[in-house]
Design a protein around this motif. Sequence first.
Motif, mmCIF file in Angstrom:
data_model
loop_
_atom_site.group_PDB
_atom_site.id
_atom_site.type_symbol
_atom_site.label_atom_id
_atom_site.label_comp_id
_atom_site.label_asym_id
_atom_site.label_seq_id
_atom_site.Cartn_x
_atom_site.Cartn_y
_atom_site.Cartn_z
ATOM 1 N N MET A 162 0.828 -1.201 0.000
ATOM 2 C CA MET A 162 0.000 0.000 0.000
ATOM 3 C C MET A 162 0.865 1.255 0.000
ATOM 4 O O MET A 162 2.028 1.240 0.427
ATOM 5 C CB MET A 162 -0.924 0.004 1.221
ATOM 6 C CG MET A 162 -1.708 -1.294 1.437
ATOM 7 S SD MET A 162 -2.831 -1.690 0.084
ATOM 8 C CE MET A 162 -4.090 -0.433 0.354
ATOM 9 N N GLN B 290 0.374 5.809 0.385
ATOM 10 C CA GLN B 290 -0.512 6.933 0.661
ATOM 11 C C GLN B 290 -0.311 8.010 -0.400
ATOM 12 O O GLN B 290 0.823 8.394 -0.699
ATOM 13 C CB GLN B 290 -0.242 7.509 2.049
ATOM 14 C CG GLN B 290 -0.680 6.597 3.192
ATOM 15 C CD GLN B 290 -0.512 7.253 4.541
ATOM 16 O OE1 GLN B 290 0.288 8.156 4.721
ATOM 17 N NE2 GLN B 290 -1.306 6.797 5.523
ATOM 18 N N GLU C 292 -2.097 11.769 -2.140
ATOM 19 C CA GLU C 292 -3.027 12.870 -1.958
ATOM 20 C C GLU C 292 -3.960 12.939 -3.154
ATOM 21 O O GLU C 292 -3.513 12.939 -4.303
ATOM 22 C CB GLU C 292 -2.269 14.195 -1.796
ATOM 23 C CG GLU C 292 -1.476 14.289 -0.499
ATOM 24 C CD GLU C 292 -0.846 15.670 -0.317
ATOM 25 O OE1 GLU C 292 -0.920 16.484 -1.277
ATOM 26 O OE2 GLU C 292 -0.292 15.930 0.761
ATOM 27 N N VAL C 293 -5.232 12.977 -2.878
ATOM 28 C CA VAL C 293 -6.247 13.037 -3.928
ATOM 29 C C VAL C 293 -7.039 14.322 -3.750
ATOM 30 O O VAL C 293 -7.583 14.592 -2.669
ATOM 31 C CB VAL C 293 -7.189 11.818 -3.863
ATOM 32 C CG1 VAL C 293 -8.253 11.912 -4.950
ATOM 33 C CG2 VAL C 293 -6.395 10.531 -4.012
ATOM 34 N N GLU C 294 -7.086 15.117 -4.812
ATOM 35 C CA GLU C 294 -7.809 16.383 -4.784
ATOM 36 C C GLU C 294 -9.176 16.201 -5.442
ATOM 37 O O GLU C 294 -9.264 15.775 -6.600
ATOM 38 C CB GLU C 294 -7.017 17.473 -5.480
ATOM 39 C CG GLU C 294 -7.644 18.853 -5.333
ATOM 40 C CD GLU C 294 -6.817 19.939 -6.016
ATOM 41 O OE1 GLU C 294 -6.666 21.019 -5.444
ATOM 42 O OE2 GLU C 294 -6.322 19.684 -7.145
ATOM 43 N N THR C 295 -10.221 16.521 -4.707
ATOM 44 C CA THR C 295 -11.587 16.411 -5.214
ATOM 45 C C THR C 295 -12.189 17.792 -5.295
ATOM 46 O O THR C 295 -12.214 18.529 -4.298
ATOM 47 C CB THR C 295 -12.442 15.523 -4.287
ATOM 48 O OG1 THR C 295 -11.820 14.257 -4.140
ATOM 49 C CG2 THR C 295 -13.843 15.314 -4.864
ATOM 50 N N THR D 17 -8.474 18.378 -0.498
ATOM 51 C CA THR D 17 -7.376 17.420 -0.646
ATOM 52 C C THR D 17 -7.455 16.385 0.473
ATOM 53 O O THR D 17 -7.549 16.742 1.654
ATOM 54 C CB THR D 17 -6.014 18.127 -0.603
ATOM 55 O OG1 THR D 17 -5.961 19.095 -1.662
ATOM 56 C CG2 THR D 17 -4.878 17.131 -0.780
ATOM 57 N N GLU D 18 -7.453 15.101 0.079
ATOM 58 C CA GLU D 18 -7.523 14.005 1.039
ATOM 59 C C GLU D 18 -6.330 13.081 0.846
ATOM 60 O O GLU D 18 -5.791 12.953 -0.267
ATOM 61 C CB GLU D 18 -8.803 13.191 0.856
ATOM 62 C CG GLU D 18 -10.081 13.956 1.130
ATOM 63 C CD GLU D 18 -11.304 13.082 0.890
ATOM 64 O OE1 GLU D 18 -12.053 12.873 1.851
ATOM 65 O OE2 GLU D 18 -11.457 12.585 -0.235
ATOM 66 N N VAL D 19 -5.914 12.449 1.930
ATOM 67 C CA VAL D 19 -4.851 11.445 1.872
ATOM 68 C C VAL D 19 -5.511 10.075 1.911
ATOM 69 O O VAL D 19 -6.217 9.724 2.863
ATOM 70 C CB VAL D 19 -3.867 11.609 3.052
ATOM 71 C CG1 VAL D 19 -2.807 10.497 2.996
ATOM 72 C CG2 VAL D 19 -3.205 12.976 3.008
ATOM 73 N N LYS D 20 -5.310 9.288 0.847
ATOM 74 C CA LYS D 20 -5.895 7.965 0.748
ATOM 75 C C LYS D 20 -4.812 6.899 0.663
ATOM 76 O O LYS D 20 -3.725 7.148 0.138
ATOM 77 C CB LYS D 20 -6.805 7.858 -0.479
ATOM 78 C CG LYS D 20 -8.052 8.710 -0.399
ATOM 79 C CD LYS D 20 -8.967 8.447 -1.589
ATOM 80 C CE LYS D 20 -10.266 9.224 -1.464
ATOM 81 N NZ LYS D 20 -11.175 8.960 -2.621
ATOM 82 N N THR D 21 -5.134 5.739 1.206
ATOM 83 C CA THR D 21 -4.226 4.588 1.134
ATOM 84 C C THR D 21 -4.713 3.660 0.029
ATOM 85 O O THR D 21 -5.835 3.138 0.095
ATOM 86 C CB THR D 21 -4.176 3.834 2.460
ATOM 87 O OG1 THR D 21 -3.766 4.739 3.504
ATOM 88 C CG2 THR D 21 -3.195 2.664 2.398
ATOM 89 N N VAL D 22 -3.873 3.460 -0.980
ATOM 90 C CA VAL D 22 -4.256 2.644 -2.139
ATOM 91 C C VAL D 22 -3.138 1.649 -2.433
ATOM 92 O O VAL D 22 -1.963 1.881 -2.090
ATOM 93 C CB VAL D 22 -4.515 3.526 -3.383
ATOM 94 C CG1 VAL D 22 -5.693 4.461 -3.141
ATOM 95 C CG2 VAL D 22 -3.266 4.322 -3.762
#
Length: 342
Positions: free
Chosen positions: A40, A42, A44-47, A59-64
């Motif tokens: 995995m 981490q 940053e995803v901007e919506t 802006t969110e930090v997601k674990t993918v």
Amino acid sequence: MKFKTFFWFVAPSVFMMLLFIAAPLISVLIQSFQITQPVMQQIEVETCTPGFLTQTCVTEVKTVPIINEETGRTETTTAWVGFQSYQNVLQMDKFWAAIGSGNWGEILQIDFWKALRFTLMFTLVTLPLVIGVGLMIALAVNNAAKSLRGPVIFISLLPFIITPVIGSLSIYWLFVGDGILTATLERWTGQDIAMFAQAWTIELLMYFYRVWHVAPFAFVIFYAGLQTVNMDTLESAIIDGASRFERLRYVIVPHLMPLIIFIALIHLMDCYRVFDEIIGFRSQAHVISLQWLTFDFLTPDDAGNRAISRAAASAMLTMVGIVILLILPLRRTWRDHKGGAH
């Protein structure tokens, strides 16, 4: 037979057994001590959402999981965890806590012990029924008129010819909801009947189906064995005044004992891996088996992950259970073999 001739005679069979039996078992055993997880990261995803004058961005930090650019597959890492997967399957902490509190019902809330209870009951209840019903049919056909034997044998073999899943679905459709037999019983008793609303009625139907499906196999084996019974011994027993039951107990059953052990071995191995009935009767909410539990572990979750390590541990525990059940009939076979050799 020369050793070289014997070697080339058995080598293909040994090779196929090593390739398709030993190698997969070793692979499953190894996987039961490993856990494979996706790697995995981490990010940053901007919506952004449109607004009246300007858009609003968050802006969110997601674990993918990390995707391999060459293969397009999720990258994984494998770690040795010892008996951790077995502990996860057995849940011994909950098991001992339930025993300590004296609440045995809590044990059956654990999937493995719930599946083990049903698997053992299913195996040990249907075994004597299959042997008994198969023997009774064989005796009836053997004593019937020759003109009736052919049609009776054909009709008796029909349940065994039907594919297991189709057979279980047929029984399911007869009893579920407004099935033919359920509707008949409701009309006769004047009460609503729900055969698949509780575990014990589902189990009874499973026992009935397994005996109905497998007893013809025992019948064929026993019927073939009855053709080899020594008629002189039977006639001597009749002259000595032996009753029909005594002839069955002291002449026929001892003669058929090797076949009884053979059927018991096949039935124990097959029933301990019961799976078709769980799917056909759709009983997962009430009744599960060890084989179905392994299948459930291999079913992908919402994220597409499979509990391969726990599935491997469950499969190995199932195999150990089969070996334990086979000890007694195998010991009997070994003693008979040694006695025959002398």
